[in-house]
Design an enzyme around this catalytic site. Structure first.
Site: not given
Ligand code: ATP
Ligand code: MG
Length: 692
Positions: A107-108, A112, A384
């Site tokens: 997560s994070g 996404t 994950g």
């Molecule tokens: P979850 O499993 O909780 O959904 P996730 O893996 O989908 O987590 P994201 O929501 O894609 O995580 O990313 C978390 C935050 O990290 C985003 O809201 C953004 O602020 C930052 N972030 C992620 N990827 C990038 C990137 N490539 N460039 C800039 N900021 C990013």
């Molecule tokens: Mg996500």
């Protein structure tokens, strides 16, 4: 040359396969850290992309970057998520086959965001006709709607996806995106009624309250302040500075109109969302008989109005239970505690099914029946591996899902790779890898696996409990090599397993699960009485979600575990026939801070993502393979014998060509129909020579 080395020393190598000390985890981390400190967040392992969340805008997703990666061979530019997208797209167009991109990580970690970048890349770079612009826009705008209903602020991520998502993007024979289809997995319904400290409910509730027009809120009987709603304020962060609910409401409202939601759809939909909030505010009191009653029926009346049900019928269903005796139905009053459970079960069921309805509705807007013979690229943005201090039913499901995806990777990469070498007559040392099928079987095998045992406990007459479930596990799988319960004195260094816990030895490491709540979550029961109320609702969406036929069908619905198992097995079927690409996302620190590389945290993820194992296979194998014809066509100008035309068999031409440019015997192998190149650097050098 020296200069190049110094640069590499500073910024690391862009493909882990090129690392000298390739098998060492510390060399791996060192490379990742070097690159991260230079804001180089992407690194390859062969064709797999490792991405470290920068937690800052890096300016690497501009239009000119998109143009740069368009139609360029994988290894010619620095690693990028666009390269993965472009590679899948070009392969799809040239070979007319289907692809998927699997994005995983905790997560994070940025899953996404990566999937959004890929979708944007296609939206911008793919050819387009005027008539298909709407199809493209619908694909793009389905995202904010799904995120509003399926994402929430958690401690780990301000915009955490609380469901798994698989999205097919469909292309016509010209490579134009023409439509799509989404499948969602296991939405976290429990969040609707309860949030941990510092976490919120799904975004849509707050967006509606903050951004909704006065008349809409009045129609729904809602106040603007989220703190007035029990379901929104348990995490004590209903008002959250890092989320702009008001703005997001505008985005979502606009998205709704693009994906063809009518005024009537929205009225019904928000009627449900508001009802959930009203439900949460129903308070029960104990009457003189020790049963639950509702002293203030204000909320009940609102729900009755919004859902089109009779208030007294609803009230009775929330405080009583129908029990079927031999010839008649008996109505028994519920205790305070059971009434609260019934209320929460209703809120969860209503939200969960509405989410499924939403996905279906989006799908009907994405479908494009005019195009047959489409090819697709699937994007899988899925949770994950999760290992917390306390792991429950949800972690069990999520980690099982990761086992299945690892199986896919084994089937598609490790096994398939070895089969190809065999077919091509390439000599090679088979490498050892752990085949996790044994763990998948332990979880899912019919009659014998953990899910079956859980299901049996759920239907067993008599007092089944989370503890009796554990005892049954011990009895049936206690001797399995990847399972352990209540061994109080484990091998040295291993944490003790407490009461009510079992441990699974997953491919990525061991995880201890607490069985508390397993039965209830797997059963996911909604009292029949409440189901009847919902089936008779006049709300159009609820009518579609709770079919009267369900009441007549006396067979038990499949449990949550079994449903999840079945949906994973269909997912695997969808994926197995497609060409894979992998993106592994890593979270650099727990504080959501830029430029902070937490070695401990990242080492942990490198392990759980199986990156070292992947690297080992990649190193042992051949990074690149190409049919003789294609290889010759691309590089024939580098050798006077093959330029401009080679008239002999392509295999012989390739042999001459690589002799001329000086490939060393250990760098390649010649198969029946293809050349296999061990390291990407050999190919980089060939590409460089080719340019000058
Ligand atoms: P979850 O499993 O909780 O959904 P996730 O893996 O989908 O987590 P994201 O929501 O894609 O995580 O990313 C978390 C935050 O990290 C985003 O809201 C953004 O602020 C930052 N972030 C992620 N990827 C990038 C990137 N490539 N460039 C800039 N900021 C990013
Ligand atoms: Mg996500």
């Amino acid at each position: 040359m020296e200069g190049a080395l110094t640069a590499q020393d500073k910024v690391g190598v862009q493909d882990f396969v090129l690392l000298d000390a390739y098998t060492s985890e510390s060399a791996f981390l060192d490379n990742l850290r070097k690159r991260f400190s230079e804001n180089l967040i992407y690194t390859y392992i062969g064709t797999l992309l490792v991405s470290v969340n920068p937690y800052q805008e890096l300016g690497i997703y501009t239009l000119s970057q998109m143009e740069l990666y368009q139609g360029v061979s994988f290894f010619e530019l620095p690693p990028h998520v666009y390269a993965i997208a472009d590679n899948a797209y070009r392969m799809m167009c040239s070979e007319l086959n289907n692809h998927f991109i699997l994005i995983s990580g905790e997560s994070g970690a940025g899953k996404t965001e990566a999937s959004k970048k890929i979708l944007q890349y296609f939206a911008v770079t793919c050819p387009m006709t005027e008539s298909l612009q709407r199809a493209r826009d619908r694909l793009l705008f389905s995202n904010p709607v799904l995120e509003a209903f399926g994402n929430a602020k958690t401690l780990r991520n301000d915009n955490s996806s609380r469901f798994g998502k698989y999205m097919d993007i469909q292309f016509d024979f010209k490579g134009i995106p023409v439509g799509g289809h989404i499948i969602s997995y296991l939405i976290e319904k429990s969040r609707v009624v309860y949030q941990n400290q510092g976490e919120r409910n799904f975004h849509i509730f707050y967006q509606l309250l903050e951004g909704g027009e006065e008349e809409l809120l009045a129609y729904l009987g809602l106040e603007r302040d989220p703190q007035l709603y029990k379901y929104l304020s348990q995490g004590r962060c209903a008002k959250e500075p890092c989320v702009n609910d008001k703005n997001d409401w505008k985005t979502v409202s606009n998205a709704f109109s693009v994906i063809d939601f009518t005024k009537d759809d929205l009225e019904n939909l928000f009627g449900i969302i508001a009802s959930v909030l009203h439900l949460g505010n129903i308070c029960f009191e104990e009457n003189q008989q020790g049963c639950a009653s509702v002293p203030d029926t204000h909320e009940i009346k609102w729900i009755a109005k919004l859902l089109g049900v009779h208030p007294w019928v609803l009230l009775e269903a929330l405080t009583h239970r129908k029990i079927e005796a031999k010839t008649e139905e008996v109505i028994c009053p519920l205790t305070l505690e059971l009434s609260a459970c019934a209320r929460d079960a209703m809120a969860k069921a209503v939200y969960g099914r509405t989410f499924t309805w939403l996905v279906n509705k989006i799908n009907s807007s994405l479908v494009n029946k005019d195009f047959t013979g489409k090819t697709v690229i699937g994007l899988l943005d899925i949770y994950g591996f999760e290992v917390f201090d306390k792991n429950g039913f949800e972690q069990f499901c999520i980690n099982y899902c990761n086992e299945k995806l690892q199986q896919l990777l084994i089937e598609r990469t490790l096994k398939a790779e070895q089969a190809e070498y065999e077919m091509e007559g390439i000599e090679w040392e088979p490498i050892q890898y752990f085949n996790n099928k044994i763990i998948c079987d332990l979880v899912e095998e019919r009659h014998k696996g953990i899910i079956s045992i859980l299901d049996e406990e759920c239907i067993r007459p008599g007092p089944a409990t989370d503890l009796s479930f554990l005892e049954r596990l011990e009895e049936k799988v206690g001797k399995h090599a990847h399972f352990e319960t209540r061994k109080l004195a484990g091998p040295k260094g291993r944490k003790k397993i407490g009461w009510m816990e079992f441990r699974l030895f997953h491919y990525a490491g061991e995880v201890t699960y607490c069985t508390r709540g397993f039965l209830e979550k797997n059963n996911d029961l909604l009292y029949r009485h409440l189901k009847e109320v919902l089936c008779r609702s006049k709300n159009r969406i609820l009518k579609e979600c709770f079919l009267v036929a369900e009441l007549e069908n006396r067979r038990r619905a499949p449990t949550v575990g079994t449903q999840f198992k079945n949906s994973l097995s269909s997912l695997l079927e969808i994926l197995i026939s497609k060409e894979p690409s992998y993106i592994r996302c890593i979270k650099p620190n727990e504080r959501k801070e830029p430029s902070k590389f937490d070695n401990f945290l990242i080492r942990h993820q490198v392990k759980y993502l199986g990156l070292m194992e992947h690297l080992r296979v990649r190193r042992a194998g051949f990074a690149y393979r190409r049919k003789y014809e294609y290889f010759l066509q691309r590089y024939k100008s580098l050798c006077p014998d093959t330029w401009p035309h080679w008239r002999g068999p392509p295999a012989e031409g390739v042999e001459r060509l690589i002799k001329y440019i000086g490939y060393k015997p250990e760098e390649y192998k010649l198969g029946r129909t293809k050349i296999f190149i061990r390291f990407p650097r050999t190919l980089f050098a060939t590409e460089d020579a080719f340019e000058f």
